[in-house]
Design a protein around this motif. Sequence first.
Motif, mmCIF file in Angstrom:
data_model
loop_
_atom_site.group_PDB
_atom_site.id
_atom_site.type_symbol
_atom_site.label_atom_id
_atom_site.label_comp_id
_atom_site.label_asym_id
_atom_site.label_seq_id
_atom_site.Cartn_x
_atom_site.Cartn_y
_atom_site.Cartn_z
ATOM 1 N N ARG A 67 37.068 38.250 41.017
ATOM 2 C CA ARG A 67 36.627 39.156 39.948
ATOM 3 C C ARG A 67 35.823 38.401 38.888
ATOM 4 N NH1 ARG A 67 38.436 41.050 35.069
ATOM 5 N NH2 ARG A 67 40.259 39.663 35.075
ATOM 6 N N HIS A 71 30.800 37.466 36.923
ATOM 7 C CA HIS A 71 30.666 37.435 35.463
ATOM 8 C C HIS A 71 30.360 36.019 34.984
ATOM 9 C CE1 HIS A 71 32.055 41.575 35.180
ATOM 10 N NE2 HIS A 71 33.096 41.258 35.950
ATOM 11 N N ALA A 74 26.754 35.327 35.610
ATOM 12 C CA ALA A 74 25.900 36.030 34.647
ATOM 13 C C ALA A 74 25.911 35.325 33.293
ATOM 14 C CB ALA A 74 26.368 37.476 34.503
ATOM 15 N N VAL A 75 27.091 34.861 32.868
ATOM 16 C CA VAL A 75 27.186 34.154 31.584
ATOM 17 C C VAL A 75 26.385 32.857 31.620
ATOM 18 C CG1 VAL A 75 28.767 32.892 30.072
ATOM 19 C CG2 VAL A 75 29.386 35.163 30.901
#
Length: 322
Positions: A67, A71, A74-75
């Motif tokens: 999960r 993210h 992307a960060v």
Amino acid sequence: MAHDLDPRLLRAFVAVAEELHFTRAAARLHIAQQALSRDMRRLEQRLRADLFTRSTRHVALTAEGERLLPHARAVLAAHDELNAAVDRTARPLVVDVAAPVATGHRVLEDARTHAPGVEFVARFVSGLAGAAEQLAAGRLDVSFGRFAGLPPTLRRGLDHGLVRLERLAVLLPADHPLAASPHVPLAALAGETLYAGAGNAETAEWTDYARALFAGRDIRIAPPFPKIEGKDEFVRVVRSRGWSVLASEVFVEVPGMVLRPLVEPVPLSPVSAVWRRGLRHPGLDALLRSAAALGAPERWLDAPPGAWLPAPDRELLGLPAA
């Protein structure tokens, strides 16, 4: 709470998630494995979640790790973009061009002419496999070479744009029976042994290309040899060993040897500009503009009928199967 996560921890997490191997991830990040393990424990403590299942033989992402991964990517992309935006006018762009006669060097020199306000710093890494590690670690910004020859784990953190389809050639001793021919059919090399960088980890993508090209043609790759540094040493080793060399038509002049284009079929080696994913810099824009401007009149992206490329390169570039 998980606020204010250190991007360094996220970068370490992504490396382990992509490699699924702590030793390889540590080597990719150029840190000690123990330091990487400490960083992962620190991140898990901050998130209050287990991100990996570990054993002596196996590393796998947990559901929480799966999960987090998109993210985290992307960060990090946003973080790199922010750094590039802040540094746009001040930070030089570090560009690996492999050799002073290579396609990348021509592109760099043209970009310097047409973007005089940008500072470019040239590096001369011998192959894209070696340069890619430095790109991933942030020590290089841009390199040139065969992108499909890199491991998928490295490619995931990089972007690329095709610059040129270089025609290949063979570098022959001047007294070689084929040296008098204006070009050399691949079939004429049956029984020959050619040097293709075996033994130099920095040019692994080139050796991989040679294996694919020579397969089924009774052409052998010269056995592994330590990395050869510098033109003079290259000339000495090749001539002392009596090797012929798989080369690009864009190649340094070697005394006592002649460069002959390969035909039937014409092998093409894709040369791409390669950069760290998320990089934004006016120098990168200038390089890509120069590549297009140089390539258009010289038809760098044209492939002759029946040209040969390895299957992974055709697939990556969206070209039809041979």
